[in-house]
Motif scaffolding. Structure first.
Motif, PDB file in Angstrom:
ATOM      1  N   LYS A  30     -57.396 -15.066  37.324  1.00  0.00           N
ATOM      2  CA  LYS A  30     -58.351 -14.328  38.154  1.00  0.00           C
ATOM      3  C   LYS A  30     -59.668 -14.080  37.435  1.00  0.00           C
ATOM      4  CE  LYS A  30     -55.503 -11.754  41.389  1.00  0.00           C
ATOM      5  NZ  LYS A  30     -56.436 -11.755  42.523  1.00  0.00           N
ATOM      6  N   GLY A  31     -59.764 -14.562  36.202  1.00  0.00           N
ATOM      7  CA  GLY A  31     -61.025 -14.436  35.470  1.00  0.00           C
ATOM      8  C   GLY A  31     -61.151 -13.162  34.640  1.00  0.00           C
ATOM      9  N   HIS A  32     -60.077 -12.409  34.507  1.00  0.00           N
ATOM     10  CA  HIS A  32     -60.140 -11.213  33.658  1.00  0.00           C
ATOM     11  C   HIS A  32     -60.066 -11.619  32.194  1.00  0.00           C
ATOM     12  CE1 HIS A  32     -59.849  -8.550  37.054  1.00  0.00           C
ATOM     13  NE2 HIS A  32     -58.744  -9.146  37.474  1.00  0.00           N
ATOM     14  N   ALA A  33     -60.656 -10.786  31.333  1.00  0.00           N
ATOM     15  CA  ALA A  33     -60.591 -11.051  29.892  1.00  0.00           C
ATOM     16  C   ALA A  33     -59.434 -10.252  29.297  1.00  0.00           C
ATOM     17  CB  ALA A  33     -61.901 -10.629  29.245  1.00  0.00           C
ATOM     18  N   ILE A  34     -58.617 -10.917  28.462  1.00  0.00           N
ATOM     19  CA  ILE A  34     -57.539 -10.195  27.788  1.00  0.00           C
ATOM     20  C   ILE A  34     -58.084  -9.694  26.451  1.00  0.00           C
ATOM     21  CG2 ILE A  34     -55.185 -10.331  26.883  1.00  0.00           C
ATOM     22  CD1 ILE A  34     -55.419 -10.547  29.977  1.00  0.00           C
ATOM     23  N   GLN A  35     -58.179  -8.383  26.343  1.00  0.00           N
ATOM     24  CA  GLN A  35     -58.784  -7.757  25.160  1.00  0.00           C
ATOM     25  C   GLN A  35     -57.914  -7.934  23.919  1.00  0.00           C
ATOM     26  OE1 GLN A  35     -61.771  -6.206  25.211  1.00  0.00           O
ATOM     27  NE2 GLN A  35     -61.656  -5.825  23.001  1.00  0.00           N
TER      28      GLN A  35
END
Lengths: 118, 118, 98
Positions: A30-35
């Motif tokens: 979904k285009g989220h960044a995994i911190q």
């Protein structure tokens, strides 16, 4: 959105590592960044280099290593690792051992932190 | 800076979660975050006076609990219903705590940026 | 706040503790063994139905299917996939009830 993940259980005994992996995969799609993915408690053994599951089963350590190769920071807690005999030479590529301070940073930097455990 | 709350629900000694949860607080204290802790369900026993783990050979909680405040975890809440259900009273605890009802715990959780369960 | 529960209500009181503390209208997501509480006709059905009075209740499809429960779910629960799980986390800060 920046999402951090903490896992508290080892591979296979619990579903935690599987659910976390599926969640992260979906979040990245979904285009989220995994911190960061912080492996705490028994979760440090999710990245054991010498893991050899039966061929028709998922290879949990390889899965995390492949995710690491895609740029996800996979952090093994040093204190939890030492307790359980995990050392830098015993973990898969694209993962690293570091301190609980990394979890603190994930909590500060990420907009969401999700815990998977048992 | 983030508001981080440790929600402890596991009993001490039977599993390591309570102890490794405490270790997280001690490290997080070095960073500039607003820390608090809730003890609910069986975790209320982690705070009990008179715990003696000598025969188990497991490190006890009683030396560490009083320093939580020095490490920046100033608010320590106990869930009233969990405490009463287990026959405990406020003066059974080894450190000063704030006893809060269910609605109060829910409200405090809602105010946090990050919740880490142990 | 999103409340994520992973324990069977037949084995541990995580779901009940969650419901007791959760603020009205906060969503509850059942994953892993927590979906066992969804079986229609089971003793835990009343706990889930109680939760539905004050909360939207979601459950992970993969965990339901894995446990053979897909055709026998209590009413009112929204069955979702991992992508929907991510959306819930985007919309609400999460707390996991292990």
């Amino acid at each position: 959105m920046k999402i951090g993940v903490m896992i508290q259980e080892g591979p296979y005994n619990h579903e935690a590592s599987d659910t976390a992996y599926k969640f992260i995969e979906a979040a990245m799609a979904k285009g989220h960044a995994i911190q960061g993915v912080f492996l705490y408690d028994d979760a440090v053994t999710n990245v054991a280099k010498h893991m050899e599951p039966p061929q028709d089963d998922r290879h949990i350590a390889r899965r995390w290593s492949e995710l690491g190769a895609k740029g996800v920071d996979i952090v093994v807690c040093v204190a939890a690792a030492k307790r359980r005999g995990m050392k830098p030479e015993l973990i898969v590529d694209n993962t690293r051992i570091s301190g609980l301070g990394q979890l603190s940073e994930i909590c500060t930097e990420a907009e969401r932190v999700v815990t998977f455990g048992d | 800076m983030a508001k981080i709350m440790f929600v402890n629900r596991n009993a001490p000694h039977g599993t390591i979660y309570a102890w490794e949860g405490l270790e997280v607080v001690l490290i997080f204290g070095a960073y500039e975050n607003e820390l608090s802790a809730v003890y609910m369900d069986d975790a209320v026993f982690s705070l009990k006076k008179g715990q003696d783990t000598t025969a188990l050979g497991i490190k006890g909680f009683l030396q560490t609990l009083p320093v939580l405040e020095d490490y920046g975890c100033e608010k320590i809440y106990v869930d009233k219903e969990s405490m009463e259900k287990r026959g405990l009273k406020t003066d059974d605890f080894a450190i000063p705590v704030e006893v809060v009802d269910s609605a109060g715990i829910g409200k405090i959780m809602e105010e946090q940026d990050v919740i880490l369960p142990f | 706040m999103l409340h994520i529960v992973n324990k069977s209500p037949y084995m541990k009181s995580s779901l009940e503790s969650c419901i007791r503390v959760a603020q009205k209208n906060d969503p509850i997501l059942l994953i892993e063994d927590a979906v066992l509480g969804l079986a229609a006709g089971g003793g835990a059905e009343s706990i889930v139905q109680g939760a539905l009075k004050d909360h939207p209740v979601y459950a992970l499809s993969a965990d339901i299917s894995a446990r053979g429960l897909a055709g026998n779910l209590t009413s009112g629960v929204k069955v979702i996939d991992y992508a929907d799980f991510v959306d819930l986390v985007e919309q609400h800060k999460p707390m996991t009830w292990l």
